[in-house]
Design a protein around this motif. Structure first.
Motif, PDB file in Angstrom:
ATOM      1  N   VAL A  10       0.853  -1.151   0.000  1.00 49.62           N
ATOM      2  CA  VAL A  10       0.000   0.000   0.000  1.00 49.62           C
ATOM      3  C   VAL A  10       0.880   1.187   0.000  1.00 49.62           C
ATOM      4  O   VAL A  10       1.355   1.450   0.922  1.00 49.62           O
ATOM      5  CB  VAL A  10      -0.756   0.106   1.301  1.00 49.62           C
ATOM      6  N   VAL A  11       1.228   1.931  -0.780  1.00 47.66           N
ATOM      7  CA  VAL A  11       2.174   3.003  -0.675  1.00 47.66           C
ATOM      8  C   VAL A  11       1.313   4.139  -0.274  1.00 47.66           C
ATOM      9  O   VAL A  11       0.330   4.352  -0.853  1.00 47.66           O
ATOM     10  CB  VAL A  11       2.743   3.310  -2.032  1.00 47.66           C
ATOM     11  N   ILE A  12       1.638   4.864   0.711  1.00 47.19           N
ATOM     12  CA  ILE A  12       0.619   5.807   1.156  1.00 47.19           C
ATOM     13  C   ILE A  12      -0.114   6.080  -0.075  1.00 47.19           C
ATOM     14  O   ILE A  12      -1.185   6.569  -0.117  1.00 47.19           O
ATOM     15  CB  ILE A  12       1.185   7.078   1.783  1.00 47.19           C
ATOM     16  N   MET A  54       0.235  -4.787  -5.800  1.00 49.40           N
ATOM     17  CA  MET A  54      -0.169  -3.413  -5.525  1.00 49.40           C
ATOM     18  C   MET A  54      -1.611  -3.364  -5.052  1.00 49.40           C
ATOM     19  O   MET A  54      -2.458  -4.151  -5.475  1.00 49.40           O
ATOM     20  CB  MET A  54      -0.027  -2.557  -6.789  1.00 49.40           C
ATOM     21  N   MET A  55      -1.910  -2.402  -4.180  1.00 52.46           N
ATOM     22  CA  MET A  55      -3.286  -2.223  -3.746  1.00 52.46           C
ATOM     23  C   MET A  55      -4.163  -1.852  -4.929  1.00 52.46           C
ATOM     24  O   MET A  55      -5.364  -2.130  -4.939  1.00 52.46           O
ATOM     25  CB  MET A  55      -3.359  -1.149  -2.658  1.00 52.46           C
ATOM     26  N   GLY A 520     -10.039  -3.781   1.209  1.00 54.24           N
ATOM     27  CA  GLY A 520     -10.158  -2.492   0.550  1.00 54.24           C
ATOM     28  C   GLY A 520     -11.579  -1.961   0.461  1.00 54.24           C
ATOM     29  O   GLY A 520     -12.555  -2.601   0.864  1.00 54.24           O
ATOM     30  N   THR A 521     -11.704  -0.784  -0.110  1.00 50.63           N
ATOM     31  CA  THR A 521     -12.966  -0.045  -0.152  1.00 50.63           C
ATOM     32  C   THR A 521     -14.004  -0.681  -1.059  1.00 50.63           C
ATOM     33  O   THR A 521     -15.206  -0.490  -0.861  1.00 50.63           O
ATOM     34  CB  THR A 521     -12.686   1.402  -0.615  1.00 50.63           C
ATOM     35  N   PHE A 522     -13.585  -1.453  -2.045  1.00 53.02           N
ATOM     36  CA  PHE A 522     -14.506  -1.923  -3.087  1.00 53.02           C
ATOM     37  C   PHE A 522     -15.024  -3.334  -2.839  1.00 53.02           C
ATOM     38  O   PHE A 522     -15.347  -4.072  -3.770  1.00 53.02           O
ATOM     39  CB  PHE A 522     -13.807  -1.818  -4.447  1.00 53.02           C
ATOM     40  N   TRP A 523     -15.152  -3.692  -1.588  1.00 54.40           N
ATOM     41  CA  TRP A 523     -15.546  -5.048  -1.225  1.00 54.40           C
ATOM     42  C   TRP A 523     -17.038  -5.290  -1.406  1.00 54.40           C
ATOM     43  O   TRP A 523     -17.475  -6.441  -1.486  1.00 54.40           O
ATOM     44  CB  TRP A 523     -15.159  -5.337   0.229  1.00 54.40           C
TER      45      TRP A 523
END
Length: 533
Positions: A10-12, A54-55, A520-523
């Protein structure tokens, strides 16, 4: 896609999603179409392979590939493709021998209409274990001895030994009928087929990826069909540009870095809702020990850097005190959390002492300063500010730092994964399960795992592997506590802070539930809808 392990990069730079208020004067979009402003573009769509950790890969494919078990926004496991989570009570889990029986729901189909069966579960395992494929991690799957499929809805998974984090495997099931006979190293990199609520429509490299509604979607565990017609991820690496896109109504959702000024700015935008929560995301400074001649192979150099950095200043100046200094590789809310890095208080004199022990005395440094590169993904305001603080503080003890940043795909796929960096800043997002074997075991150095530090400690490896065979949490606890102490004593890395998970989105967008885990947000995009203006 659900990446087959507990961690992912997760890179900021972690994914950027914020929803926007559609400002008068902007060209209106159909009410069933939304646009995500995202700060990184995936290198590939295959999250099982090197380059897919990558995230961005996780977020873009989360609505396409589905797993056997889900993880909700309150960090509860729930049955997704299966009817119930196996347990001793429902007789779907046996301890001797350790066996898990998965019962698939009836009527699940792939987006092309073909049925999803237990053969797909077995194929997923066989694909991950195939030595010809560049799999990013086989942790957990290599513990499986066999998979029996007595009928299309039943998969009996027999393990070689007890495996505690079993709920975190099979987070993405692969379509046998679509992939069998293909080169898995390339077949799913630019296209993808899944059973989720959305399907891939197009990938315009350098600009956007568009997903459209899966008309054949089986409905998920709650019987919900997707309400949106399309989700477009529009890529732009600059945080401030994404905020501008938010203000002008070009995008509907973003996930900004944990910057107080940005948070306040987002909260001031009319028609925007902001969700903020503590998550399982931890930011850190990484030391690469790959090259034999690297100064970072010397523990005294690593300790010197740890003592020379004032982490309190970082969180107070850059993050305005919204988070505290993190003293562990776990979040404080996790039971295994041990503040093992408390020993590294800001102490420039002690830093100089350790440098001298490594041969870098004041006289030596006066003639030839120690030079190191510090990299991350460019365009992230908070990360770049942290780099500048670290650069300034290390200069005070005789270490000259050159900032060496790249776009997200290059940084992770070409630099971090291949060990072509010296120091780096990124974040890990993890599962509620404390397993970190793939990240710190000496036999998990890429391409066998995500030990991108090239860190080697036999005792740490032994403890991590032992912990994964203990299904009793009380017995695992002291093992992980010792792991943290050893990592801290070795100065294998320097934790910086626990990241807040911030999601800002158009207030007309319904159903968004920020998830602080690796999911993540798209679950739950099948539940999302956009109300008319």
């Amino acid at each position: 896609m659900y990446i087959p392990k507990r961690l992912l990069f997760v890179v900021i730079v972690v994914s950027v999603v914020f929803a926007l208020y559609i400002v008068a004067g902007c060209a209106p979009r159909p009410s069933g179409d939304i646009v995500i402003g995202y700060d990184q573009e995936p290198a590939i769509l295959n999250g099982f392979l090197m380059g897919g950790a990558m995230m961005a890969t996780q977020d873009v494919t989360a609505a396409v590939l589905e797993g056997l078990i889900g993880l909700d926004n309150e960090l509860h496991y729930y049955p997704w493709l299966i009817t119930e989570i196996p347990s001793v009570e429902n007789e779907l889990l046996t301890e001797e021998p350790f066996t898990i029986t998965y019962k698939l729901r009836e009527g699940i189909t792939w987006s092309d209409g073909e049925p999803l069966t237990s053969q797909d579960i077995k194929f997923t395992w066989e694909t991950i274990m195939n030595p010809d494929w560049l799999i990013i991690s086989r942790v957990g799957y290599e513990k499986i001895e066999s998979i029996e499929t007595p009928d299309p809805l039943t998969a009996i998974v027999k393990f070689k030994e007890p495996y505690a984090p079993w709920k975190d495997i099979f987070r993405g099931i692969l379509p046998k009928h679509w992939l069998e006979g293909k080169d898995f190293n390339t077949a799913m990199n630019q296209e993808i087929l899944g059973s989720g609520p959305f399907i891939l429509k197009e990938w315009a490299a350098g600009d956007h990826i568009t997903l459209v509604k899966n008309e054949n979607y089986w409905g998920g565990p709650n019987g919900v069909k997707p309400k949106l017609d399309s989700i477009t991820f529009r890529f732009h690496p600059e945080t401030m540009a994404l905020i501008t896109m938010l203000k002008t109504g070009e995008v509907d959702l973003i996930i900004p870095p944990p910057d107080v000024a940005l948070l306040e700015q987002l909260q001031a935008i009319e028609g925007v809702e902001v969700q903020v929560q503590g998550g399982l995301i931890w930011e850190h400074l990484a030391f690469n020990q790959k090259d034999a001649g690297s100064p970072l192979r010397d523990i005294n150099v690593r300790k010197a850097i740890c003592y020379a950095i004032d982490r309190k200043t970082i969180v107070e100046q850059v993050l305005k005190g919204q988070v505290g200094v993190l003293q562990s590789i776990y979040a404080p809310t996790q039971a295994v959390y041990t503040p093992a890095w408390e020993q590294y208080t800001y102490d420039p004199e002690k830093a100089k002492q350790h440098l001298a022990e490594a041969g870098y005395t004041a006289e030596v440094l006066a003639e030839k300063p120690l030079k190191l590169k510090l990299g991350t993904t460019f365009g992230n305001v908070a990360r770049e500010q942290i780099q500048q603080v670290i650069q300034s503080q290390l200069r005070q003890v005789g270490i000259n730092v050159t900032i060496d940043n790249y776009d997200a795909a290059t940084w992770f796929s070409e630099k971090v994964d291949k060990g072509d960096y010296e120091m780096g800043i990124w974040a890990w997002v993890v599962s509620p399960d404390p397993d970190l074997e793939a990240t710190f075991a000496r036999d998990r150095i890429p391409p066998e795992g995500q030990n991108c530090y090239w860190y080697e400690n036999d005792k740490v490896t032994e403890l991590l592997k032992q912990a994964n065979t203990e299904v009793d949490d009380a017995k695992r606890l002291p093992l992980y506590q010792e792991v943290q102490k050893l990592l801290a004593d070795d100065a294998a890395l320097l934790p910086l802070y626990q990241r807040l998970n911030i999601v800002a989105f158009n207030a007309r967008l319904r159903g968004v539930k920020a998830n602080p885990s690796l999911v993540g947000t798209f679950w739950n995009t099948e539940e999302w809808s956009l109300e008319p203006e």
